[in-house]
Design a protein around this motif. Structure first.
Motif, PDB file in Angstrom:
ATOM      1  N   ALA A  68       0.832  -1.204   0.000  1.00 29.91           N
ATOM      2  CA  ALA A  68       0.000   0.000   0.000  1.00 29.91           C
ATOM      3  C   ALA A  68       0.866   1.253   0.000  1.00 29.91           C
ATOM      4  O   ALA A  68       0.546   2.243  -0.666  1.00 29.91           O
ATOM      5  CB  ALA A  68      -0.936  -0.007   1.207  1.00 29.91           C
ATOM      6  N   ASP A 111       1.812   1.766  -3.501  1.00 28.57           N
ATOM      7  CA  ASP A 111       0.695   2.288  -4.287  1.00 28.57           C
ATOM      8  C   ASP A 111       0.485   3.781  -4.050  1.00 28.57           C
ATOM      9  O   ASP A 111       0.220   4.541  -4.981  1.00 28.57           O
ATOM     10  CB  ASP A 111      -0.593   1.532  -3.947  1.00 28.57           C
ATOM     11  N   ARG A 157      -6.985   6.155  -3.224  1.00 25.22           N
ATOM     12  CA  ARG A 157      -5.831   5.698  -2.448  1.00 25.22           C
ATOM     13  C   ARG A 157      -5.235   6.846  -1.644  1.00 25.22           C
ATOM     14  O   ARG A 157      -4.860   6.676  -0.482  1.00 25.22           O
ATOM     15  CB  ARG A 157      -4.786   5.091  -3.371  1.00 25.22           C
ATOM     16  N   GLU A 209      -9.306   0.053   0.461  1.00 22.94           N
ATOM     17  CA  GLU A 209      -9.397   1.501   0.653  1.00 22.94           C
ATOM     18  C   GLU A 209     -10.747   1.884   1.242  1.00 22.94           C
ATOM     19  O   GLU A 209     -10.829   2.731   2.151  1.00 22.94           O
ATOM     20  CB  GLU A 209      -9.166   2.232  -0.671  1.00 22.94           C
TER      21      GLU A 209
END
Length: 518
Positions: free
Chosen positions: A136, A139, A170, A208
């Motif tokens: 994450a 990302d 995100r 998310e």
């Protein structure tokens, strides 16, 4: 107390040898396998970012802070994070270096650690939360590289009814809302914002959306919030049970899952109800699973015990002793962590978590013994000394607490840190020996006197906050005007320091405001 607050959480195993970040002005060369922290001033970092067309990755931290060490032994060791960091100009800003608190005020960062992504023009793209998987993090960094707006633009767009792209979702889901410092959130407006954010995210981004749902629940059940109505309560409980039943989603926001079960159960269920029993039972199961998950860093596994303790106490008093089984498990985990944690950076964060959990469980003597040991072996003993002081104060052992507050201040290093520790010592003096005016005067002037050499950088952000808090404590100490003479002496001493700062500097204005009505 240092507090059971998970400021940053990591979900990945350490991968390689850590290179300790250095302050920009003093950084040595780094190996290619480490984060290439910018060697220079923050201004030169922005100039480099503009030239190279890169954003800034700003890490705001302190050498002694346990959550900072959590980043150092997890995320900052990860190859994927290191590789992504090369898409940015990475800057480490230690809170005790020159102008650090001034920059902290500029970028509205307060707590250590904070990771902020900034455009080359200084616009905040996002500040990254803890408690997320290394994938994450990658990302979010990828999303930030491509984004050409600010976090404020995103919030305004969502408030206007815009749908979020995967990238935008995100950035919002992994934004560090706990470190927002009131720049995006405003009380009950948070409930509406998180509802809009979750519904505005693509349905495919389940992780998310789960993070935004947990933020919605936090805002909905915050202290002072109106009661949740029955129809809404049933819907929320159903969704919450679904989240806890999905192992991936339960890990989406570890801070929420580990420590906030009791808060959710208290607001969303009735005491003694089947709904509460079912929710608490399921939450305990999840915490037990997380405690056994050796993919998680030790700190998170330790804090699952605090989460279990809070659930046990839900229908008891706040200081009810843990069950014998839980007390035994806390002691077993404490011994395991002590024996198994030899990396000094990991130990700083792990043993802090152990001490907090022992104390919250009422195992006070165990906590004292652990903290005494850590004071002897830590590179940063003043942190554990301060924790000892706060724990003794909480236990009502004021004389012992004052001794430790004084010791912590004597041990502390770094201008901002010493003022913070000095603040705690001065407050303890006013609490424990308020009649000793001569000592309080002398010690106050001593604490402030250390700021004289770098006064122009001194009175910002964390130092300014404590300056304002200290003023309020002095006004209470002087209730009725019986200590006006002492405050006049203190005010004159501080004024002499203020006068060394160039007129027009915000630091001077902050300094001159101290006790200006006395």
């Amino acid at each position: 107390m240092a507090g059971l607050v998970l400021l940053t959480l990591g979900c990945s195993e350490p991968a390689q040898q850590l290179a300790e970040p250095s302050a920009p002005a003093a950084q040595a060369s780094v190996q290619p396998t480490t984060i290439d922290w910018h060697n220079g001033s923050l201004e030169s970092a922005f100039a480099k970012a503009a030239t190279e067309g890169k954003p800034i990755l700003l890490y705001w931290g302190a050498e002694w802070c346990p959550p900072c060490h959590q980043l150092k032994v997890t995320i900052f060791r990860e190859r994927r994070f290191i590789d992504r960091s090369r898409l940015f100009v990475p800057v480490y800003l230690d809170g005790d270096t020159a102008s650090a608190q001034k920059y902290g005020e500029q970028f509205r960062v307060l707590g250590y650690p904070t990771l902020i992504l900034l455009s080359a023009e200084g616009e905040e793209i996002t500040r990254v939360a803890g408690g997320i998987d290394i994938g994450a993090y990658s990302d979010v960094l990828d999303a930030a590289v491509d984004y050409r707006g600010s976090i404020h633009d995103l919030v305004a767009a969502v408030a206007g009814g815009a749908r979020l792209s995967a990238r935008d979702c995100r950035l919002m889901a992994y934004y560090s809302w706990a470190q927002d410092n009131d720049q995006l959130l405003d009380g009950q407006a948070a409930v509406t914002l998180f509802s809009q954010l979750e519904s505005g995210c693509p349905a495919s981004l389940t992780t998310e959306r789960a993070r935004l749902f947990s933020q919605y629940l936090r805002s909905l059940t915050a202290d002072g919030s109106p009661p949740v109505v029955d129809a809404q309560r049933r819907e929320l409980l159903s969704r919450l049970q679904g989240l806890l039943s999905d192992r991936g989603l339960a890990r989406a926001d570890l801070e929420f899952t580990i420590l906030e079960g009791a808060q959710m159960a208290a607001h969303l269920t009735e005491a003694g109800s089947d709904a509460r029993q079912q929710l608490v039972g399921r939450w305990q199961q999840v915490l037990t699973q997380l405690a056994k998950d050796d993919r998680l860093p030790k700190r998170e596994r330790i804090y699952t015990l605090a989460g279990q303790l809070r659930l046990q106490r839900l229908e008891q008093t706040d200081d009810a002793p843990p069950s014998s089984a839980l007390a035994a498990e806390i002691r077993r985990v404490a011994a395991w962590a002590d024996a198994d944690t030899t990396d000094p950076y990991e130990r700083q964060t792990v043993m802090n978590a152990v001490a907090n959990t022992l104390w919250e469980a009422g195992l006070h003597q165990d906590a004292r013994q652990l903290l005494e040991k850590e004071r002897q072996i830590s590179k940063y003993p003043w942190y554990f000394t301060l924790t000892l002081a706060e724990l003794e104060q909480e236990a009502g052992r004021d004389d012992e607490a004052l001794k430790w507050f004084h010791q912590a201040y004597q041990e502390a290093e770094g201008q901002a840190t010493r003022f913070q520790w000095g603040f705690n010592y001065l407050v303890a003096l006013m609490d424990v020996v308020p009649e000793d005016e001569a000592r309080i005067e002398a010690e106050t002037l001593r604490v402030f006197g250390e700021l004289r050499e770098n006064a122009a950088d001194a009175f910002y952000q964390r130092t300014r906050q404590r300056l304002e808090n200290l003023e309020q404590r002095f006004l209470v100490w002087n209730e009725g005007g019986q200590r006006s003479r002492s405050l006049a002496v203190i005010r004159d001493g501080v004024s002499a320091i203020c006068a060394t700062i160039e007129p027009g500097e915000a630091s001077r204005a902050h300094c001159e405001a101290f006790l200006d009505q006395v």
